[in-house]
Design an enzyme around this catalytic site. Structure first.
Site, PDB file in Angstrom:
ATOM      1  N   CYS A  22      13.552  10.007   9.566  1.00 36.03           N
ATOM      2  CA  CYS A  22      13.681   9.018  10.348  1.00 36.03           C
ATOM      3  C   CYS A  22      14.379   9.122  10.981  1.00 36.03           C
ATOM      4  CB  CYS A  22      13.278   7.538  10.320  1.00 36.03           C
ATOM      5  SG  CYS A  22      13.343   7.145   8.555  1.00 36.03           S
ATOM      6  N   LYS A  36       0.624  -1.226  -0.180  1.00 37.19           N
ATOM      7  CA  LYS A  36      -0.049  -0.231   0.103  1.00 37.19           C
ATOM      8  C   LYS A  36       1.086   1.671  -0.108  1.00 37.19           C
ATOM      9  CE  LYS A  36      -2.076   2.592   3.554  1.00 37.19           C
ATOM     10  NZ  LYS A  36      -2.570   3.761   3.340  1.00 37.19           N
ATOM     11  N   GLU A  40       9.681  -0.775  10.774  1.00 42.74           N
ATOM     12  CA  GLU A  40      10.828   0.722  10.988  1.00 42.74           C
ATOM     13  C   GLU A  40      10.066   1.502  11.032  1.00 42.74           C
ATOM     14  OE1 GLU A  40      12.555   4.064   9.587  1.00 42.74           O
ATOM     15  OE2 GLU A  40      12.778   3.176   7.996  1.00 42.74           O
ATOM     16  N   GLU A  82       9.443  13.245  17.886  1.00 45.02           N
ATOM     17  CA  GLU A  82       9.971  12.904  16.476  1.00 45.02           C
ATOM     18  C   GLU A  82       8.628  14.598  15.084  1.00 45.02           C
ATOM     19  OE1 GLU A  82       9.232  10.449  13.880  1.00 45.02           O
ATOM     20  OE2 GLU A  82      11.348  10.591  13.048  1.00 45.02           O
TER      21      GLU A  82
HETATM   22  P1  NAI Z   1       1.094   6.880   9.184  1.00 48.21           P
HETATM   23  O1  NAI Z   1       2.969   5.750  10.605  1.00 48.21           O
HETATM   24  O2  NAI Z   1      -0.053   7.314   9.648  1.00 48.21           O
HETATM   25  O3  NAI Z   1       1.924   6.683   7.855  1.00 48.21           O
HETATM   26  C1  NAI Z   1       2.087   5.315   7.461  1.00 48.21           C
HETATM   27  C2  NAI Z   1       1.702   4.186   6.359  1.00 48.21           C
HETATM   28  O4  NAI Z   1       0.639   4.346   7.491  1.00 48.21           O
HETATM   29  C3  NAI Z   1       0.319   5.283   5.366  1.00 48.21           C
HETATM   30  O5  NAI Z   1       0.894   4.567   4.344  1.00 48.21           O
HETATM   31  C4  NAI Z   1      -0.746   4.975   5.937  1.00 48.21           C
HETATM   32  O6  NAI Z   1      -2.016   5.124   5.184  1.00 48.21           O
HETATM   33  C5  NAI Z   1      -0.377   4.013   6.772  1.00 48.21           C
HETATM   34  N1  NAI Z   1      -1.773   3.776   8.544  1.00 48.21           N
HETATM   35  C6  NAI Z   1      -1.980   4.880   8.255  1.00 48.21           C
HETATM   36  N2  NAI Z   1      -2.398   4.196   9.565  1.00 48.21           N
HETATM   37  C7  NAI Z   1      -2.679   3.119   9.182  1.00 48.21           C
HETATM   38  C8  NAI Z   1      -3.346   1.841   9.937  1.00 48.21           C
HETATM   39  N3  NAI Z   1      -4.649   2.235  11.153  1.00 48.21           N
HETATM   40  N4  NAI Z   1      -3.512   0.100   9.351  1.00 48.21           N
HETATM   41  C9  NAI Z   1      -2.325   0.565   8.810  1.00 48.21           C
HETATM   42  N5  NAI Z   1      -2.034   1.104   7.717  1.00 48.21           N
HETATM   43  C10 NAI Z   1      -2.184   2.649   8.323  1.00 48.21           C
HETATM   44  O7  NAI Z   1       2.601   8.445   9.285  1.00 48.21           O
HETATM   45  P2  NAI Z   1       1.572   9.567   9.021  1.00 48.21           P
HETATM   46  O8  NAI Z   1       0.667  10.220   9.615  1.00 48.21           O
HETATM   47  O9  NAI Z   1       2.019  10.193   7.664  1.00 48.21           O
HETATM   48  O10 NAI Z   1       2.773  10.591   9.367  1.00 48.21           O
HETATM   49  C11 NAI Z   1       2.958  10.979  11.491  1.00 48.21           C
HETATM   50  C12 NAI Z   1       4.027  10.994  11.855  1.00 48.21           C
HETATM   51  O11 NAI Z   1       4.817   9.697  11.985  1.00 48.21           O
HETATM   52  C13 NAI Z   1       5.144  11.981  11.738  1.00 48.21           C
HETATM   53  O12 NAI Z   1       5.562  13.193  11.730  1.00 48.21           O
HETATM   54  C14 NAI Z   1       6.501  11.271  11.929  1.00 48.21           C
HETATM   55  O13 NAI Z   1       6.546  11.278  13.079  1.00 48.21           O
HETATM   56  C15 NAI Z   1       6.191   9.742  11.482  1.00 48.21           C
HETATM   57  N6  NAI Z   1       6.389   8.928  10.352  1.00 48.21           N
HETATM   58  C16 NAI Z   1       7.733   8.305  10.193  1.00 48.21           C
HETATM   59  C17 NAI Z   1       8.314   8.120   9.149  1.00 48.21           C
HETATM   60  C18 NAI Z   1       9.187   7.520   9.362  1.00 48.21           C
HETATM   61  O14 NAI Z   1       9.936   6.598   8.152  1.00 48.21           O
HETATM   62  N7  NAI Z   1       9.698   6.488   9.967  1.00 48.21           N
HETATM   63  C19 NAI Z   1       7.690   7.817   7.878  1.00 48.21           C
HETATM   64  C20 NAI Z   1       6.422   8.786   8.089  1.00 48.21           C
HETATM   65  C21 NAI Z   1       5.893   8.962   8.904  1.00 48.21           C
END
Ligand code: NAI
Ligand code: MG
Length: 496
Positions: free
Chosen positions: A295, A186, A260, A397
């Site tokens: 990250c 996804k 990750e 973060e």
């Molecule tokens: P998120 O963790 O919500 O999104 C990442 C992925 O997870 C997206 O594809 C999203 O559609 C999916 N997702 C969201 N809710 C889900 C659920 N209940 N079940 C399964 N999949 C789900 O991250 P978001 O909201 O874009 O960013 C929020 C914070 O997360 C950022 O401010 C940052 O701190 C952190 N983050 C860390 C990342 C990393 O590379 N480790 C990447 C993106 C965000």
């Protein structure tokens, strides 16, 4: 590569034919779509299908059908498909890079082009690893042949974020396929276009159903994917909060999970490193030219008290020279934050810092409310100086260009503060004294420590987090073996 291609192929990437299920480009079963925005000017640039549970079912069924044959393709032949994908991606780097820049706001020159090349390189790296899926023989005596096989897990469910969508997508697709799995991935709702383009390139060299790519929201599409009984392995990159949700879903069905997650990575600067090269390294480690939406951003800067002011002076000068603006402009160093929600979140942290009496604003601040930068989600590099590692800005973060500088005098104190975090992804140590640097590197609780450099991940290094930064490793042969295969032991009695 410096010759920009015409705008035409990018326009094609901005009109995706749908999402990829079973080798076909399809709409969501519901017919619904998601609008994609260009964060540099808030304009709507494309629409993609809004997948939900019914689409997840279709994609998992296709991946399961494809798995039967794909796992029997000799590993080096599977690798060959990845090598062909790498070549095809390299030929379209410019188009991919412009698509990333347009949908994410990451600057073309400093970020998007490098990411497109790295994604191709990830396919090339894993493409060469087919014959490394080796097992062992176990010496149980002359009358017994006992050996292990590395077998694929089955259908991998992968969920990726928007910050480096192509790189993080390639990191799931390439090792999973090399090891004989098939995937349902996804894409992030904020950045699906370049990943769709990558999937289109992959599909030219793969059997139908080996890779399925869904576009949709987390709770609507990611959650049913994480919970699907046909998924044998979950691989997630994103927030710690959603990582926990994915892990709970995995626990329900006892499937292995790789996570990750976030970071709040420390940079420790020793007094002998008050120099321009360190400042350049800190700018790189903080990922200012990615708006620090990384990250691995070195977002806690522990400076020795003797160099505290002079170092921050140099940092201000270097950072001021970075040009913020249109991500597609070759002169631009820093682009935009991904979306309104993240932009408001980053501004909230800056506001908090400005109101805190113990913190001193070194440079930066809130984004301008008027002028060209107010047309998009442009944040400006901001540094706060503080005495404490305990406040919100030093612990959470931020995922934006907000750096907290903290002074230290005692080395043990610096390391204690560096480790006083529930995260443990990356870390940076800066000193000419290599013994001291390596002792610090060994004491820091992080999955990845760099000494005297602030670079990005390179294929071959096992990358992943300690503590709440994650579980499992990516980017390497070991990562592929651990994350995308399961061992089977076969023992044969040779005496009959
Ligand atoms: P998120 O963790 O919500 O999104 C990442 C992925 O997870 C997206 O594809 C999203 O559609 C999916 N997702 C969201 N809710 C889900 C659920 N209940 N079940 C399964 N999949 C789900 O991250 P978001 O909201 O874009 O960013 C929020 C914070 O997360 C950022 O401010 C940052 O701190 C952190 N983050 C860390 C990342 C990393 O590379 N480790 C990447 C993106 C965000
Ligand atoms: Mg979220």
């Amino acid at each position: 590569m410096n010759a920009p291609t015409t705008a035409a192929p990018v326009r094609a990437a901005l009109s995706p034919k749908g999402m990829l299920i079973d080798g076909q480009w399809v709409e969501a079963a519901s017919g619904q779509r998601i609008a994609i925005e260009n964060p540099a000017n808030r304009s709507r640039i494309a629409e993609v299908p809004r997948a939900a549970a019914a689409d997840v079912d279709r994609a998992v069924a296709a991946a399961a059908r494809a798995q039967v044959a794909w796992r029997r393709v000799p590993p080096r032949e599977r690798g060959l498909a990845l090598l062909r994908i790498a070549d095809a991606m390299e030929a379209r780097v410019e188009e991919i890079a412009r698509t990333i820049a347009t949908e994410t706001g990451n600057a073309l020159r400093t970020q998007a082009r490098g990411e497109a090349k790295l994604a191709a390189d990830i396919f090339r790296y894993f493409g060469g690893l087919g014959s490394e899926l080796k097992g062992e023989t176990i010496p149980l005596g002359e009358h017994v042949l006992s050996y292990t096989r590395r077998e694929p897990l089955g259908v991998v469910g992968a969920i990726i974020p928007w910050n480096a969508p192509l790189m993080l997508g390639a990191l799931k697709i390439a090792p999973a396929l090399c090891a004989g799995n098939t995937l349902v991935m996804k894409a992030a709702e904020d950045a699906p276009l370049a990943v769709l383009l990558m999937a289109e390139i992959c599909q030219q060299f793969l059997p139908a159903g080996a890779l399925n790519l869904l576009t949709g929201y987390g709770p609507e599409c990611g959650a049913p994917l994480a919970q699907h009984p046909g998924i044998a392995k979950l691989s997630f990159t994103g927030s710690t909060e959603v990582g926990k949700i994915v892990m709970r879903a995995a626990a329900e069905r006892i499937v292995p999970v790789s996570l990750e997650l976030g970071g709040k990575s420390p940079s420790i600067v020793y007094p002998d490193a008050d120099a321009d090269w360190t400042v350049d390294g800190i700018v790189a480690a903080m990922r200012f030219t990615r708006q620090s939406q990384s990250c691995t951003a070195g977002s806690r800067l522990f400076l020795h008290a003797d160099i505290f002011d002079s170092f921050l002076g140099k940092l201000e000068k270097k950072t001021a020279a970075l040009k913020i603006g249109n991500p597609l402009d070759e002169a631009t160093d820093i682009g935009t934050i991904i979306n309104a929600k993240q932009f408001n979140k980053v501004c909230g942290y800056v506001q908090d810092g400005l109101q805190r009496s113990d913190a001193k604003l070194v440079f930066g601040g809130l984004p301008p409310k008027t002028g060209p930068l107010s047309e998009g989600y442009y944040a400006i590099p901001t540094v706060f100086a503080d005495r404490s590692n305990d406040w919100r800005l030093a612990r959470e973060e931020i995922f934006g260009p907000v750096l907290v500088a903290i002074r230290w005098t005692d080395e043990a104190d610096a390391i204690r503060m560096a480790n006083d975090s529930h995260y443990g992804l990356a870390a940076y140590v800066w000193t000419h004294d290599i013994g001291r640097g390596l002792r610090a590197a060994h004491d820091i609780e992080s999955g990845w420590v760099q000494v005297n450099q602030g670079g990005g991940q390179v294929p071959g290094m096992s990358y992943g987090g300690f503590k709440q930064s994650g579980i499992g490793r990516e980017f390497s042969l070991e990562g592929m073996l651990d994350s995308f295969t399961q061992r089977k032991n076969v023992t044969v009695n040779l005496a009959v």
